[in-house]
Structures are given as structure tokens and as C-alpha cells.
Design an enzyme around this catalytic site. Sequence first.
Site, mmCIF file in Angstrom:
data_model
loop_
_atom_site.group_PDB
_atom_site.id
_atom_site.type_symbol
_atom_site.label_atom_id
_atom_site.label_comp_id
_atom_site.label_asym_id
_atom_site.label_seq_id
_atom_site.Cartn_x
_atom_site.Cartn_y
_atom_site.Cartn_z
ATOM 1 N N HIS A 233 0.869 -1.183 0.000
ATOM 2 C CA HIS A 233 0.000 0.000 0.000
ATOM 3 C C HIS A 233 0.912 1.242 0.000
ATOM 4 C CE1 HIS A 233 -3.530 2.329 0.607
ATOM 5 N NE2 HIS A 233 -3.908 1.941 1.808
ATOM 6 N N HIS A 272 -1.872 -2.353 -9.828
ATOM 7 C CA HIS A 272 -2.946 -1.792 -8.992
ATOM 8 C C HIS A 272 -4.149 -2.711 -9.024
ATOM 9 C CE1 HIS A 272 -5.691 1.065 -7.171
ATOM 10 N NE2 HIS A 272 -4.608 1.721 -6.777
ATOM 11 N N ASP A 326 2.489 5.650 -6.410
ATOM 12 C CA ASP A 326 3.724 5.630 -5.627
ATOM 13 C C ASP A 326 4.984 5.710 -6.489
ATOM 14 O OD1 ASP A 326 2.683 5.425 -2.994
ATOM 15 O OD2 ASP A 326 2.057 3.385 -3.447
HETATM 16 N N1 CMC Z 1 5.607 -6.145 -10.438
HETATM 17 C C1 CMC Z 1 5.610 -7.337 -11.062
HETATM 18 N N2 CMC Z 1 4.531 -8.133 -11.153
HETATM 19 C C2 CMC Z 1 3.395 -7.679 -10.605
HETATM 20 C C3 CMC Z 1 3.316 -6.440 -9.957
HETATM 21 C C4 CMC Z 1 4.477 -5.667 -9.883
HETATM 22 N N3 CMC Z 1 4.490 -4.482 -9.249
HETATM 23 N N4 CMC Z 1 2.062 -6.255 -9.500
HETATM 24 C C5 CMC Z 1 1.364 -7.345 -9.850
HETATM 25 N N5 CMC Z 1 2.177 -8.214 -10.506
HETATM 26 C C6 CMC Z 1 1.800 -9.522 -11.006
HETATM 27 C C7 CMC Z 1 1.819 -10.540 -9.870
HETATM 28 O O1 CMC Z 1 3.088 -11.117 -9.671
HETATM 29 C C8 CMC Z 1 0.774 -11.529 -10.296
HETATM 30 O O2 CMC Z 1 1.342 -12.377 -11.241
HETATM 31 P P1 CMC Z 1 0.891 -13.910 -11.325
HETATM 32 O O3 CMC Z 1 -0.565 -13.873 -11.715
HETATM 33 O O4 CMC Z 1 1.786 -14.483 -12.388
HETATM 34 O O5 CMC Z 1 1.116 -14.529 -9.975
HETATM 35 C C9 CMC Z 1 -0.260 -10.640 -11.010
HETATM 36 O O6 CMC Z 1 0.462 -9.492 -11.462
HETATM 37 C C10 CMC Z 1 -1.385 -10.203 -10.105
HETATM 38 O O7 CMC Z 1 -0.806 -9.625 -8.928
HETATM 39 P P2 CMC Z 1 -1.558 -9.530 -7.556
HETATM 40 O O8 CMC Z 1 -0.553 -9.139 -6.520
HETATM 41 O O9 CMC Z 1 -2.385 -10.736 -7.289
HETATM 42 O O10 CMC Z 1 -2.584 -8.362 -7.893
HETATM 43 P P3 CMC Z 1 -3.283 -7.429 -6.867
HETATM 44 O O11 CMC Z 1 -4.463 -6.885 -7.496
HETATM 45 O O12 CMC Z 1 -3.444 -8.105 -5.559
HETATM 46 O O13 CMC Z 1 -2.098 -6.368 -6.744
HETATM 47 C C11 CMC Z 1 -0.831 -4.686 -5.854
HETATM 48 C C12 CMC Z 1 -2.161 -5.079 -6.484
HETATM 49 C C13 CMC Z 1 -0.755 -3.176 -5.794
HETATM 50 C C14 CMC Z 1 -0.757 -5.277 -4.441
HETATM 51 C C15 CMC Z 1 0.344 -5.258 -6.705
HETATM 52 O O14 CMC Z 1 0.278 -4.755 -8.017
HETATM 53 C C16 CMC Z 1 1.674 -4.960 -6.071
HETATM 54 O O15 CMC Z 1 2.101 -5.685 -5.149
HETATM 55 N N6 CMC Z 1 2.389 -3.878 -6.528
HETATM 56 C C17 CMC Z 1 3.636 -3.479 -5.962
HETATM 57 C C18 CMC Z 1 3.390 -2.685 -4.676
HETATM 58 C C19 CMC Z 1 2.811 -1.321 -4.988
HETATM 59 O O16 CMC Z 1 3.271 -0.597 -5.843
HETATM 60 N N7 CMC Z 1 1.795 -0.921 -4.190
HETATM 61 C C20 CMC Z 1 1.141 0.373 -4.312
HETATM 62 C C21 CMC Z 1 -0.284 0.244 -4.759
HETATM 63 S S1 CMC Z 1 -1.018 1.761 -5.341
HETATM 64 C C22 CMC Z 1 -0.966 2.898 -4.057
HETATM 65 C C23 CMC Z 1 -1.527 2.447 -2.777
HETATM 66 O O17 CMC Z 1 -2.612 1.898 -2.714
HETATM 67 O O18 CMC Z 1 -0.889 2.693 -1.773
#
Ligand code: CMC
Length: 389
Positions: A233, A272, A326
Amino acid sequence: MAKNREVVDKFGKRHTFSEGMEGVVATSSEICFINGAEGRLFYRGIPIEDLAENSTFEETSYFLLYGELPTQKELHDFDTRLKKYRAIPDPVLEILKQMPRKANTMQILRTVVSLMGLYEEKSDEHSVSETSREAEKLIAVFPTIVAAIQRLREGKEPISPDKSLGHAANLIYMVNGEKPDAYAARVLDVCLILHAEHGFNASTFTSRVVISTLTDVHSAITAAIGSLRGPLHGGANEGVMHLLNEIGSLEAVDEVIRLKLKTKAKIMGFGHRVYKVLDPRAKILSQYSERLAEITGKQKYYAMSKKIEEIMENEVGDRGIYPNVDFFSASVYHYLGFNLEIYTPIFAVSRISGWAAHVMEQLRENRLFRPSSVYLGDIDRTYPKISDR
Ligand code: CMC
């Protein structure tokens, strides 16, 4: 697409549910609308681009809390109240000075906000006037707490707020001890507008769940701060800076990012739950990062960020993974001269307005949040005596 999971419980009943509650409607709200497919964001109906262009953090906060843009007089009165509430109460400041200097800034902020609840006389009362007063006080004091934590960490005395400065300029002043130029103050003001609200993200949902028990506002906000801290987050902006520092040079970007992707590591500042295209806030912040790189003559962090964006677009853009808010806020804060330890706290300085607006909205038509889960554990186990285990 939501990650649906199918399980069969002990009674043979099949359940399908959305992991992480993706796409689950928890309640209704009039505060924020996000169109994740088209990368659009609206606060109470106004596009984020218009607010970033024309508003101030103070005006946006009023808008989020009270639902209408303020008149000149309403804004003036709101601003006057915020300035009045900026100081940290003396007993709280004394305790803050005793806290471990090395502790994480978000953990200290969370503790201080919890502590401030002890000095609120009527924090269990949920009249509209009482709740909005508490909300305004918290919005006003967050920058002072964050700046004080940072200065104490550096072995310096905290600086008192300056009433001649707006919310953003005053934060820079209380951190650095120098009044910022108009452009730096405006950039931070825009950052605060962009981070102020974002629907049912984890920390905002947390604040609503907590206040739905009709506990005090400080408990709800304290919990929200804890939630925002996580690297998935708000903590991601610090993660982005760690990544940029780890890469170290423009030339190394390609190798490091490709290796990370190959090993399935997540790239901080990308992806996201709602946006499957470029986050509109990242678009605005990218422009500010570019301009600040020109002004400061330090291209490195902006250039590295753009290179990472380019590689990510080629490698995972088709999976809907793009920069989020971010990603470029990290280089913007770097150019503004902020220390890494207060990147996520600056997010909190802004998001307190959204949390407060949601707390007020939740209280208006409250119903306790109490979802359920599918039980997959054992049933009717015998209770063995401790001597038999
Ligand atoms: N880099 C590489 N791969 C990614 C990333 C990333 N930043 N984000 C998602 N993926 C991939 C992930 O590995 C997964 O792949 P697979 O299906 O092969 O296992 C797929 O995309 C789906 O990911 P998820 O984590 O299940 O998706 P989600 O909807 O739960 O994720 C998220 C949302 C924000 C947690 C995730 O994109 C993430 O961890 N990003 C990095 C941390 C980040 O930048 N967070 C800030 C979010 S925006 C501001 C806020 O809310 O604070």
C-alpha cells in the site's frame, strides 16, 4: 479479472469467493469514483486533473469532508481552523521526544495519533460537529507530527508551525527549517491533493471497519495508519526509492529490472487492484518529476524511472501492470529534498483527509461491518487432557 477461489467446506458445500475481496461491494459511498479500465479518478465527481490544476490541499480536504467546494469565506474559516489546530499538544510532544529515534516514522506517527486520542475530551461522541472537529484537528496536526519525528531523528529540535504558510509549504518549512520557494510548495500541494483519497483502498476500508463499531475517531485513524504503512500500500513509495538506489545508475536499469521480473519479484510502484492502465495520478506526478529534474539539473532519478516504466510497459503492460501513484512520487519527493523515511508519512499527511471523510460518511448511516469466511478447519475434535497430548 478477480481472482476467484473455489473451495469445498467440511459439509461438502462448494463456495466461490473473491480473494482479497476484489470487486466485492462493501457499502455505498459518494466520495470517490475510479474507472480502472480508463484510468479516471474523481473526487466527489470532479476529475483529479482539474483538482490538481486548480485546487489546493486545504480546499480539496474541505470538499472531501463536507461534499461541496467551499465558498471564499468557508475556505478562509476552514484554513484558519487548520492553522489553529496545527500544534502538537505539549504533553504529546514531550512523550514524542522520548520515542526511539530509530523507529519507523509510520509506527511513531501511529503511536502519536493514538496518544492524541487521550487528550480529546469527547472522542466517543459521534455528533457531526464533534466528528468534523476531530477530523479537522487531525488533518491540521499530521504535518507537524511528521516533521517533528524527522527532526528528532536528525538530532534537531522540532520547528513550530508558521501561520503565514499554507499546509504544504509549512510542512517543508517544518522539515527543513527553510521556507520553500513557490514552485516547491505548489508541487507538494499537488502531491497532497493526488494522494488525499482513493475509494476503498486497504487503509480507508480499515478506518471504516473500525469506526463502524462506533469506537472513537482516533482508533479508526490509528488503524488506518498501520494499514497504509505496508509495502503493498503506501509503503510502496519508499520501496520505489530503495529500488532506484539499488539500481544505482541508468545503465543498470535494464539488467536489474529484467532479472527481477524473471525471478517473479514485484517491482514497487507498479500494478494496482483497480487500475489496469496508467494511474492518472502517476501521469501527473511523472510530469512534475520531469520538471523538477530539469530545475535541479539532476536527471538521474527521473531518467531511471522513465526507463523502468518503458521496460515494464514492454514486458508486463499487456497484463495491465502500469505505474501507480507511488512510482513517480518517489522521485518527486527526492527532488523536493525529503528524506526517504518520511515518504510514506507524507502519504498519510494527505490521506488523512480521505480517511476522515470516509469516517464521517460511515457514521452518517452506520451498519457494523461483519463479513464471513468459509470455515475449512476441523469440526467436533475431542479435547485431550494436557497430560495426554
Ligand atoms: N511487479 C511485477 N509483477 C506484478 C506487480 C508488480 N508491481 N504487481 C502485480 N504483478 C503480477 C503478480 O506477480 C501476479 O502475477 P501472477 O498472476 O503471475 O502470480 C499478477 O500481477 C497479479 O498480482 P496480484 O498481486 O495478485 O494483484 P493485486 O491486485 O493483488 O495487486 C498490488 C495489487 C498493488 C498489491 C500489486 O500490483 C503490487 O504488489 N504492486 C507493488 C506494490 C505497490 O506498488 N503498491 C502500491 C499500490 S497503489 C498505491 C496504494 O494503494 O498505496
